[in-house]
Design an enzyme around this catalytic site. Sequence first.
Site, PDB file in Angstrom:
ATOM      1  N   SER A 282     -28.866   0.656 -18.778  1.00 48.36           N
ATOM      2  CA  SER A 282     -29.896  -0.083 -19.623  1.00 48.36           C
ATOM      3  C   SER A 282     -29.304  -1.680 -19.767  1.00 48.36           C
ATOM      4  O   SER A 282     -29.993  -2.449 -20.542  1.00 48.36           O
ATOM      5  CB  SER A 282     -29.615   0.404 -21.118  1.00 48.36           C
ATOM      6  OG  SER A 282     -30.242   1.584 -21.274  1.00 48.36           O
TER       7      SER A 282
ATOM      8  N   SER B 104     -33.848   3.331 -28.965  1.00 53.67           N
ATOM      9  CA  SER B 104     -34.714   4.161 -28.313  1.00 53.67           C
ATOM     10  C   SER B 104     -35.213   3.678 -26.963  1.00 53.67           C
ATOM     11  O   SER B 104     -35.610   2.282 -27.090  1.00 53.67           O
ATOM     12  CB  SER B 104     -35.939   4.369 -29.267  1.00 53.67           C
ATOM     13  OG  SER B 104     -36.891   5.054 -28.280  1.00 53.67           O
ATOM     14  N   ASN B 105     -35.248   4.252 -25.939  1.00 52.17           N
ATOM     15  CA  ASN B 105     -35.709   3.869 -24.609  1.00 52.17           C
ATOM     16  C   ASN B 105     -37.102   3.414 -24.712  1.00 52.17           C
ATOM     17  O   ASN B 105     -37.649   2.795 -24.072  1.00 52.17           O
ATOM     18  CB  ASN B 105     -35.218   4.982 -23.651  1.00 52.17           C
ATOM     19  CG  ASN B 105     -33.998   5.004 -23.139  1.00 52.17           C
ATOM     20  OD1 ASN B 105     -33.528   3.878 -22.403  1.00 52.17           O
ATOM     21  ND2 ASN B 105     -33.303   5.978 -23.259  1.00 52.17           N
TER      22      ASN B 105
ATOM     23  N   THR C 150     -25.918   3.290 -19.321  1.00 58.56           N
ATOM     24  CA  THR C 150     -25.496   4.679 -18.852  1.00 58.56           C
ATOM     25  C   THR C 150     -26.656   5.437 -18.134  1.00 58.56           C
ATOM     26  O   THR C 150     -27.693   5.615 -18.953  1.00 58.56           O
ATOM     27  CB  THR C 150     -25.243   5.830 -20.034  1.00 58.56           C
ATOM     28  OG1 THR C 150     -24.239   4.997 -20.725  1.00 58.56           O
ATOM     29  CG2 THR C 150     -24.971   7.194 -19.661  1.00 58.56           C
TER      30      THR C 150
ATOM     31  N   ASN D 102     -21.886  10.880 -18.436  1.00 61.78           N
ATOM     32  CA  ASN D 102     -21.721  12.287 -19.274  1.00 61.78           C
ATOM     33  C   ASN D 102     -20.129  12.772 -19.400  1.00 61.78           C
ATOM     34  O   ASN D 102     -19.870  13.732 -19.623  1.00 61.78           O
ATOM     35  CB  ASN D 102     -22.367  13.608 -18.669  1.00 61.78           C
ATOM     36  CG  ASN D 102     -22.631  14.756 -19.651  1.00 61.78           C
ATOM     37  OD1 ASN D 102     -22.897  14.525 -20.875  1.00 61.78           O
ATOM     38  ND2 ASN D 102     -22.437  15.885 -19.240  1.00 61.78           N
TER      39      ASN D 102
HETATM   40  C1  LIG Z   1     -27.282   3.824 -25.665  1.00 60.62           C
HETATM   41  C2  LIG Z   1     -26.979   4.343 -24.165  1.00 60.62           C
HETATM   42  C3  LIG Z   1     -25.560   5.110 -24.076  1.00 60.62           C
HETATM   43  S1  LIG Z   1     -28.147   5.535 -23.709  1.00 60.62           S
HETATM   44  C4  LIG Z   1     -29.358   4.537 -23.009  1.00 60.62           C
HETATM   45  C5  LIG Z   1     -29.883   4.459 -21.703  1.00 60.62           C
HETATM   46  N1  LIG Z   1     -29.363   5.606 -20.945  1.00 60.62           N
HETATM   47  C6  LIG Z   1     -30.072   6.869 -21.279  1.00 60.62           C
HETATM   48  O1  LIG Z   1     -30.899   7.048 -22.149  1.00 60.62           O
HETATM   49  C7  LIG Z   1     -29.700   8.118 -20.351  1.00 60.62           C
HETATM   50  C8  LIG Z   1     -29.184   8.874 -21.282  1.00 60.62           C
HETATM   51  C9  LIG Z   1     -28.676  10.398 -20.734  1.00 60.62           C
HETATM   52  C10 LIG Z   1     -27.478  10.065 -19.779  1.00 60.62           C
HETATM   53  C11 LIG Z   1     -26.806  11.046 -19.362  1.00 60.62           C
HETATM   54  N2  LIG Z   1     -26.298  12.100 -20.658  1.00 60.62           N
HETATM   55  C12 LIG Z   1     -26.632  13.289 -20.760  1.00 60.62           C
HETATM   56  O2  LIG Z   1     -27.545  13.856 -20.148  1.00 60.62           O
HETATM   57  C13 LIG Z   1     -26.239  13.839 -21.986  1.00 60.62           C
HETATM   58  N3  LIG Z   1     -26.981  15.117 -22.419  1.00 60.62           N
HETATM   59  C14 LIG Z   1     -25.392  10.718 -18.699  1.00 60.62           C
HETATM   60  O3  LIG Z   1     -24.493  10.700 -19.249  1.00 60.62           O
HETATM   61  O4  LIG Z   1     -25.568  10.523 -17.429  1.00 60.62           O
HETATM   62  C15 LIG Z   1     -29.004   3.381 -21.383  1.00 60.62           C
HETATM   63  O5  LIG Z   1     -28.168   2.966 -20.257  1.00 60.62           O
HETATM   64  N4  LIG Z   1     -28.578   3.442 -22.716  1.00 60.62           N
HETATM   65  C16 LIG Z   1     -27.113   3.441 -23.163  1.00 60.62           C
HETATM   66  C17 LIG Z   1     -26.566   1.873 -23.380  1.00 60.62           C
HETATM   67  O6  LIG Z   1     -27.471   1.096 -23.861  1.00 60.62           O
HETATM   68  O7  LIG Z   1     -25.476   1.618 -23.326  1.00 60.62           O
END
Ligand SMILES: CC1(C)S[C@@H]2[C@H](NC(=O)CCCC[C@H](NC(=O)C[NH3+])C(=O)[O-])C(=O)N2[C@H]1C(=O)[O-]
Length: 351
Positions: free
Chosen positions: A62, A160-161, A303, A329
């Site tokens: 992100s 929200s993505n 992430t 994760n």
């Molecule tokens: C707001 C956040 C944290 S989430 C958002 C975006 N990443 C995602 O939407 C991926 C979410 C799933 C990632 C996955 N997690 C799971 O599958 C959990 N069940 C993992 O940890 O690899 C990003 O990048 N942003 C981060 C941001 O802006 O820092």
Amino acid sequence: TRTPAPDMAGVVAALESAMANGAPGAMARYSGPDGTRARAVGVRDRESGAAMDTRARFRIGSVSKTFSSVVLLQLVEEGRLKLDAPVNRYLEGLLPDDRITVRHLLTHRSGLADYTDAMFDQTVPGFEAVRNRVFSYRELLDLSLAEPRTTEPGAAYKYSNANFVVVGMLIEKLTGRPVADAYQRRVIKPLGLRDTAYVHPDTRIKGTHVRGYLHPDEAGAPLVDSTEQTVSWAQSAGAVISNTADLNTFTGALMRGRLLSPATLEAMTTVTPTDATGTRFYGLGLRRYDLSCGTQVYGHTGTVQGFYTYAFSTRDGRRSLSALANTSNRGSANTALGGTLEAAFCGKKPA
Ligand SMILES: CC1(C)S[C@@H]2[C@H](NC(=O)CCCC[C@H](NC(=O)C[NH3+])C(=O)[O-])C(=O)N2[C@H]1C(=O)[O-]
């Protein structure tokens, strides 16, 4: 006020803590008035044992949202759209509520549901189901619109993505070209970011790169190598690849006003709280973290499966830090990695 020297021992301690919490490797790069310092620990590739390399490329997740926000704000400066106009004025009939404005997208106040909550509810199965899929923007937005909205437009912050999927749709509609061209022409080329590219749907990371490792939800289950994926579930919300040097150049140049006018940058850095801590804020596609020493830093976090990223700079752009751990994760590793910010920007804690 005197600029504190970075506490590089503290940066290394944070990187080692990220490893102790499940990252195969981690790295950070500080750029400041007295030069650049980079540190790396562990491995970038568990198979080959190749050491983490501070020049290696990785998925920034992100942090891509700040690239997208810069492009859209340049279009606002060029009079192509207005921040407080309804999205539907530019993408007719797209959203089910004419009250959702362009600004609501950039501030995560649209109420559009984040489809990744359901998509990745089960971490590894969810990832495996999409890692080689190619989605259209429309398909991703439909996933969001299939869920209830999370707030009335403008009423509250709710990340929200989907917001930055719509930002990608706006960029392509207004420029008549793929977002990749806009990133290249408006950010990557002008700043000479030689290790940065928007990559979709190709699954490879070209050149020397970090491999990413995803922790399954089941305790003790082996790490999953998540390096190759289309990132089509994110696109303009997360598909940029870069390295620590380019990220520091990007955040530093942004804060120095090399990408946006002073008025637009002022709007971008005008923030509202994202939680109750009083230290975490969001502006227009940009986070602000208030550190314990009073320094405020602007940038974004990322992430994406197998990659945690921080990329922040001081408001004057004179000091930047970017950091990467090649796992995800695993919240404790992400929090540990975040410790590089305090060490780099606040320096050694008084004894
Ligand atoms: C707001 C956040 C944290 S989430 C958002 C975006 N990443 C995602 O939407 C991926 C979410 C799933 C990632 C996955 N997690 C799971 O599958 C959990 N069940 C993992 O940890 O690899 C990003 O990048 N942003 C981060 C941001 O802006 O820092």
